[in-house]
Every structure is written in structure tokens, then in C-alpha cells.
Design a protein around this motif. Structure first.
Motif: not given
Length: 811
Positions: A414-443
Motif C-alpha cells: 500500500e505504501a509503494k502504491a502511494l509513492l508511485q502515485q505521489r512521485y511518479f504520477n502513476m494513476q494505476h500503480p504497478d507492484p511489479e516495478i522494483a522501487l529503489f530509494a535513497f534518503v539522505g544529504r547530497i554530499t
């Protein structure tokens, strides 16, 4: 000291028994120096209480404890009973071993703390002496108010954890600047938490007198102090690049300001910090000011621990003043503390000063400690400290779970679907797409360039079936960060369905990314500890990390059903790409991926584990003994013993059979010994005979004989003389049948060891006259008889008077 008014006051009796036994238990702590680790001395303190009587006999008769030494021992025991033993004698210089009820040192101190709650003077004094005093954290960033990186998060959460009731009555202070603007550009950000101005302190910085406004409030039982001066604290980590004297003044204020505040607090409360914890280079001058007499001897008893969160060259706090800059006038410290005289250029290094003047240093992972000792430019100074401390970071589990719940998502999908909608403009989230995330400073430290270099190759190689969420904020003015920002914008424009970033925005959906990502990316070039990986682990998200520092200690390759992520050992785009490919192969195997997420969730290091590790180190520095609250609770239950039944309800027949070793006497105030149980006692001993231990009539014993005396009469006995009347011509005695005067611990041990419970009845008892409550406690600790015998033996406490002496003791 408590004195019972009657024999029915069993609650008070229990406490007296425990106190007497505990006072004797303190004797073996003959420590010549504070232990380096609490567990290092546990094996030394494993002598059994069941062997105490034999040990006392051997010791009192040995060459080591005779004559004046024996008298001195009695004096020490008397001082123990009176509660007048100083700490160094209590814990360091008694040197008398063997009386322990299978308790570790921490359990002994736990019992001391338990007894202190009941109001006993000795225990309260000793427990108070074992406290380390307030723990004061000094940090350039903290919590939600001024956090820039992991340092502020770690200090905030560690301080709140140490202040919890589960960690005992710890007083925790945190001191940090109140910046004119925080990282988000906000002003007046303390007002929302009711943190208000309380007083001012004046700090001498060279020839200038700088006034700091102090804002104070207690939150989560942590006492927070914020120092405000808009000129010197305009924003976190101000860089007065072209003004070396002003940069030095910032360092001096970060050091002197907290010490001045501590002095101000001491005037009102009398509390001086027992341990000061400085964090990174910004606080580097504080150990020198505390040790070099700038505040007299106020902090002479305070230990300073410097935590190295990052000792990379660019994070040591170095700056290079011009020859015309008189920085020594500002800091007023010996120049060799801040500047290596053998360097070609004059370089002011506050981290060097901290490591030269602190009592010890610590860092946030085992691997990073080893890296620093072997490869840091400051390694010669780091090696001067014999016991540098290290423990991995952790996260508070309940607050992190609450953050995940606050996302409104009940599952990873459910959280993955929300990320795809909010940040990748996917009206129909696809759970088969692998989602990688980086959270941190740009240094440069975070290795963001490696991610950017593989983005397009990754998208093309997997036919667009991957998405990368790069949630980081740029550091203005940093060339690397600005280059990455331009690169990120270009990738977002070219691949809006596969790549998202906003380097100019502070990302606020961290918990959603923790829960919704299929994999976390942490290609840090160096990472001393790391908190982000634990935040992903709480959500069950595996991590792909470069094998360095704290990541090496917490992220392990998933192989043959074991591990919580994937690692790579060469800091290159190609090696990162191989790690991502291995992760994707597991991702497409749903059963293996579910197992991987389960392992990740189970590898969280919680903050209560981290807090106990740090607290033990603080106690070690102070030469004290850390007491776990769980041990104290168990010991409290141990001391809560139900009262015996009234005398008229006692079953005389119960005296004929000793209790089973598996079922200890319920009236005993102490746990059963693990060694061979003591023999039971005879009801009446013949007069004018010698009682020997253990053997029959023809056996020899190491125990000295004791004289069993006739009952005291009103006409005699007050003077302590013995009645030598022939007992054979006398009528049978009335209860108590015999009164045995013990003149030494030998007598007490012998009497207790040789009583036989087999012929015992309610009319037969032995009453022991002791010279002190400690001797009474020793007798009762060895007494293993039925209820009636123990009830009769409670007369011991009524006969125990501090002014009573014995002829043998005097001689």
C-alpha cells in the motif's frame, strides 16, 4: 539503623537481615582500580555464600588476618554497621574476599539501591555514591530544532532514552546553540515547544565579553539548554571562511558557553555534571577549557568523553588562518593543542584538541573505530587512549513504528502504491516495478554520484521496470552537491516515470519511503555509524550498501537464506550495479524476497540496547558500577519474603525433616546456596564442652572450639563472665535451652554449621549473643533451620547492642 520493636515486625526483620547480609557481601570487593568493563570482573565475584563459614575460619586463623589485622577487620565491620564507610574503602581497599551469594557486582549494587529505597542510612549513602551525576551532552545540532544530519538525531534519541525510568534515576542535560535560523530557514522555532529565555551568561572570548541568552525547558525528562547569540550562531555550522578569529570565537563559545551554564546551574542546585559528552569538532575545545583551569577545579571530578561521529579530513573542523590572524588571542590555549607544530602550514584543528584533552573517545561502530585507529591522520593521538569505546547506532522502535503507522498505510504494498502515485504520477500503480530509494544529504560522503551514474543503464537494462526515488537536499555552496543537483534535474526531465528528485526541497516523506521502497540505496563512501539503514530495517526494507564503517557492521549479504541486504566492496558504479542486479534477481523470487524482508525487519538494533551500552561506558569512566533496572527489580522481589505463621500455628513435626534443596526455606531472606547445604543444628549442646565442626568425637576440625555457656541469670552475666557450674547437677534447663555467646565469626560459623535439625522442637532453641548487628546477620545468613528455630533466633537482634563486648575479643 532499623531496630525491631517486637518479634512480629517481620517486614522490618527482613530488611535488617538483608542489610546485614549485604554489608557482609560488600567485603569481597577488594578492587584496586576501577574496572574497565563491568563484565570483566564478574568471574572474580562468584564465590559462594555456602563456603563463607569455612573461608572466614581459614582467614581469621591465617597469618594474613590475625592480631592487629583482625582488630582492623572488626573496626571495618563496625563502621559498615554504623554506615560510616567512605567509597574508596567500601569498593576499593577492603581486600577481603569470599562472602558472596552468587551475585555479580552489578547485582550487589542493585541490592544496595533496593535497600536505599527502604531508608537505610548505609545503603542510601553507598547508593548515592555509586551515582555518576548528571550526564551533559554538548552538541552543535539536536533533534527537530537544529538537526542537519545523523548527529542531531543520535544525540536527541540517546538523551531521551537515558532519561527513561527504565534506566534508573539519570539526570540528563543537553546543551546546543539556538541558531538565528535553522536548516529550514525558520526563526523563533523554540517557541512552539514552550522553550523560553531563563537567564544570561557572559563568556570571555579573548578580550571580548560575549553575552549568551540561555533558553531552558525540560522535555521527555531531558533538561534542554539552548545558547543564543545571533552574531556567532546565525545558522548551523557557520563557516566564517575569511575570518579565522571569528571562527575561533565560535569554537570558544561552543566550549565555554556550556561550562558557564553548568556553573550557573551548580549555584542553584549544586549539581556538577559527572560526565560531559562532546560531539564532533564543533565542541572540540571544551575538554581543554575544563582541564586547563579556566573554571578552577569545578570540573576536576568530571569525565569528558568525546564522540567522533565523523573524522574524515573534511569533518575534522580544520581551518587555515593567515599569518596575520591572532587566533591564540581568542582561544587562549597552548597552540600545540590545536596545531601540529610539524605541519608545514598552520592549521587549527579542534578535533586534535578534543582528543588530546578528553578522558576517552568513542565512536558509533566497531569497524569505524578500527578504521580510525589504523588510517586516520590523527591515529597517533587516538591510540593514546587505551579503551576507546564503540557501539553501533540504533533507533527507538516504538516511535519509528508510530511514524510508519502515521503514513496511513497498513502494508508495504500500500505504501509503494502511494509513492508511485505521489512521485511518479502513476494513476494505476504497478507492484511489479522494483522501487529503489535513497534518503539522505547530497554530499560526497553519501556517494550519490554512483547512483546517478547507473540510473540510465539500470532503466535501459530492465526495460523501464525500475524506479529510483532520490530524496535528498542539496548543500548550497558545496561544488559536489551543486553538480549532483544539475545532474539530478536532467535525469528527472528525461525519465519522469522512472526517476524522481527535488534537490531544493527538504524531503518530508521519509517514513513513507522507508515502508514503500523495495530496496534502500546507501552507497556511502564512508559511514561511521548510520541511522538510515535501521529506519529502513524497521519497515522490513532490505538495504544495498557499500561495505564501510557502520554499514559493514549492520548490512549483510543475502545468501542461502541468510542476510538482510546486499553489499559491494569497490566504490565504483560497476560494483554498485552488480549489487543491484543481485537484489533484482531476489526481488523476482517472491518467496526469497519475503524471507529477505523478514530478515531485514529482524535485524533492527533498538535504542534501549544502545542506551545501556553507552550508560555502562559512562559508569566505567566514573569508576562506578552500572546497575540494570531489571536486575534491581528482580532483587526487590528477592527481598520480599512472606512472614512466618504465628507460633501457635507452627507444626512441630515439620522440624523433624529438613527442607529439600530444591525447595528452599520460604522464610529465608536470602536465596539458597548453590553449594553443599549446611548441616542442621542440635537443639541443645552439653555445657562446658567444645563444639567442633563437621566430624565425630574423634575427628579434627579447622574450626576453633567455642564454649557453650549456661543461661544468663539476673545475678551474673551482665559482666560477660561465664558460668562454670556443673551442668550435670542442675535440673533440665527451661527454654531457651542454651545461650551461646559468640565472640568471633568463627563461633558464629561453627555454631551455624553444627546445628542438627533432626531433634529440633519448638521448645529448644539457641540464642546467640553477638557484638554487632553484622555478626547477627552472619549467623542468620547461615541458619538453615525450621520456622521455630528461625523465630527463636530472631532474639539475636534484640540482644545485639553496639556496646556489648566479649572477653575473648578484648584479649
Amino acid at each position: 539503623m532499623f531496630e525491631p520493636n517486637n518479634l512480629n515486625d517481620w517486614t522490618g526483620m527482613n530488611r535488617v537481615f538483608a542489610l546485614a547480609h549485604f554489608q557482609l557481601s560488600l567485603l569481597p570487593l577488594g578492587l584496586r582500580q576501577p574496572p574497565c568493563e563491568a563484565h570483566d570482573i564478574v568471574l572474580v565475584l562468584q564465590n559462594s555464600l555456602a563456603r563463607a563459614h569455612a573461608f572466614l575460619t581459614r582467614s581469621l586463623r591465617s597469618a594474613a588476618i590475625v592480631g592487629n589485622d583482625c582488630v582492623q577487620l572488626r573496626r571495618v565491620l563496625a563502621r559498615l554497621a554504623a554506615g560510616g564507610v567512605p567509597e574508596h574503602l567500601l569498593l576499593h581497599h577492603i581486600g577481603f574476599a569470599g562472602i558472596l551469594d552468587d551475585l555479580e557486582l552489578s547485582k550487589l549494587v542493585a541490592r544496595m539501591a533496593v535497600l536505599a529505597t527502604s531508608g537505610d542510612r548505609l545503603s542510601k549513602k553507598a547508593s548515592k555514591r555509586n551515582m555518576i551525576g548528571p550526564i551533559m551532552f554538548v552538541t552543535p545540532e539536536v533533534g527537530k530544532w537544529s538537526t542537519v544530519g545523523g548527529l542531531g538525531v543520535m544525540v536527541d534519541e540517546l538523551a531521551c532514552t537515558l532519561a527513561l525510568p527504565d534506566f534508573g534515576p539519570q539526570e540528563v542535560w543537553v546543551m546546543s546553540p539556538y541558531y538565528e535560523r535553522n536548516k529550514r530557514g525558520e526563526t523563533g522555532y523554540l517557541a512552539q515547544d514552550d522553550i523560553t529565555w531563563q537567564f544570561n551568561v557572559t563568556v570571555d572570548v579573548g578580550i571580548e565579553h560575549v553575552v549568551l541568552g540561555v533558553y531552558e525547558h525540560r522535555i521527555n525528562n531531558v533538561r534542554l539548554f539552548f545558547m543564543h547569540n545571533a552574531s556567532y550562531f546565525p545558522h548551523p555550522y557557520p563557516n566564517f571562511l575569511y575570518n579565522a578569529e571569528r571562527q575561533t570565537a565560535f569554537l570558544a563559545l561552543m566550549a565555554k558557553g556550556p561550562l558557564e551554564i553548568a556553573c550557573h546551574v551548580a549555584k542553584t542546585s549544586g549539581a556538577i555534571p559527572g560526565v560531559i559528552v562532546t560531539n564532533d569538532w564543533a565542541c572540540g575545545l571544551l575538554p581543554a577549557y575544563a582541564r586547563r583551569g579556566f573554571f578552577g577545579d569545578t570540573f576536576s571530578g568530571t569525565k569528558v568523553l568525546h564522540i567522533v561521529h565523523n573524522l574524515d579530513i573534511s569533518y575534522e573542523g580544520r581551518f587555515y588562518p593567515n599569518p596575520s590572524d591572532d587566533v591564540a588571542k581568542v582561544h587562549q590555549l597552548p597552540s600545540e593543542l590545536l596545531t601540529d607544530p610539524f605541519w608545514q602550514l598552520q592549521c587549527v584543528n579542534p578535533s586534535r584538541c578534543a582528543l588530546l584533552c578528553c578522558d576517552s573517545w568513542a565512536t558509533v561502530s566497531y569497524s569505524y573505530r578500527n578504521e580510525l585507529l589504523n588510517s586516520s591522520p590523527l591515529s597517533p593521538i587516538l591510540r593514546k587512549h587505551p579503551h576507546p569505546f564503540a557501539t553501533p547506532n540504533g533507533v527507538p522502535l516504538e516511535p519509528r513504528l508510530a511514524r510508519l503507522n502515521n503514513t496511513g498505510c497498513k502494508s508495504h504494498e500500500e505504501a509503494k502504491a502511494l509513492l508511485q502515485q505521489r512521485y511518479f504520477n502513476m494513476q494505476h500503480p504497478d507492484p511489479e516495478i522494483a522501487l529503489f530509494a535513497f534518503v539522505g544529504r547530497i554530499t560526497a560522503q553519501k556517494g550519490v554520484n554512483l547512483i546517478l551514474e547507473i540510473v540510465e543503464e539500470l532503466i535501459h537494462k530492465h526495460n523501464g521496470r525500475v524506479q529510483i526515488l532520490l530524496a535528498g537536499c542539496v548543500n548550497p555552496g558545496e561544488a559536489y552537491s551543486e553538480r549532483c543537483a544539475h545532474w539530478m534535474w536532467n535525469l528527472k526531465m528525461k525519465h519522469p516515470q522512472n526517476f524522481w528528485c527535488d534537490p531544493g526541497w527538504f524531503f518530508t516523506d521519509g517514513p513513507l519511503a522507508n515502508l514503500g521502497a523495495d530496496f534502500a540505496l546507501m552507497p556511502s563512501l564512508f559511514e561511521p555509524g548510520g541511522i538510515v539503514q535501521h529506519e529502513f530495517f524497521v519497515a522490513g526494507t532490505p538495504v544495498i550498501a557499500f561495505k564501510t564503517g557502520g554499514l559493514r557492521d549492520t548490512v549483510f549479504e543475502f545468501y542461502q537464506g541468510q542476510g538482510n541486504g546486499f553489499t559491494f566492496e569497490a566504490h565504483t558504479p560497476g560494483d554498485l550495479m552488480h549489487a543491484v542486479d543481485r537484489a533484482l534477481s531476489v526481488y523476482h523470487d517472491k518467496q526469497a524476497y519475503a524471507q529477505l524482508r523478514s530478515h531485514a525487519r529482524g535485524s533492527v538494533r533498538t535504542l534501549d540496547m544502545v542506551g545501556r551500552a553507552w550508560l555502562k561506558e559512562f559508569y566505567r569512566l566514573r569508576g562506578k558500577v552500572y546497575v540494570d533496572a531489571a536486575i534491581m527489580k528482580a532483587d526487590m522481589q528477592l527481598l520480599e519474603v512472606p512472614p512466618p505463621p504465628p507460633p501457635q500455628q507452627r507444626d512441630r513435626a515439620s522440624c523433624s525433616a529438613p527442607p529439600s534443596p530444591a525447595s528452599p526455606n520460604p522464610t529465608s531472606a536470602f536465596p539458597p546456596s548453590s553449594s553443599k547445604p549446611l548441616q542442621r543444628c542440635t537443639a541443645t549442646a552439653p555445657a562446658s564442652t567444645s563444639v567442633t565442626g563437621g566430624g565425630g568425637s574423634g575427628s579434627s576440625s579447622a574450626l576453633p572450639p567455642i564454649t557453650v555457656l549456661a543461661p544468663h541469670h539476673a545475678s551474673g552475666g551482665d559482666d560477660g563472665s561465664e558460668d562454670n557450674t556443673d551442668r550435670a547437677s542442675m535440673p533440665p534447663p527451661q527454654p531457651p535451652a542454651a545461650r551461646s555467646r559468640c565472640t568471633s565469626y568463627n563461633d558464629v560459623a561453627s555454631l551455624a554449621n553444627n546445628r542438627d535439625n533432626s531433634n529440633c522442637n519448638s521448645n529448644d532453641s539457641v540464642v546467640v549473643r553477638c557484638s554487632s548487628l553484622v555478626e547477627c546477620g552472619q549467623f542468620l545468613a547461615h541458619l538453615r533451620c525450621c520456622v521455630s528455630c528461625q523465630a527463636a533466633a530472631m532474639e539475636v537482634l534484640q540482644l545485639a547492642t553496639p556496646h556489648h563486648t566479649h572477653p575473648r575479643a578484648e584479649s
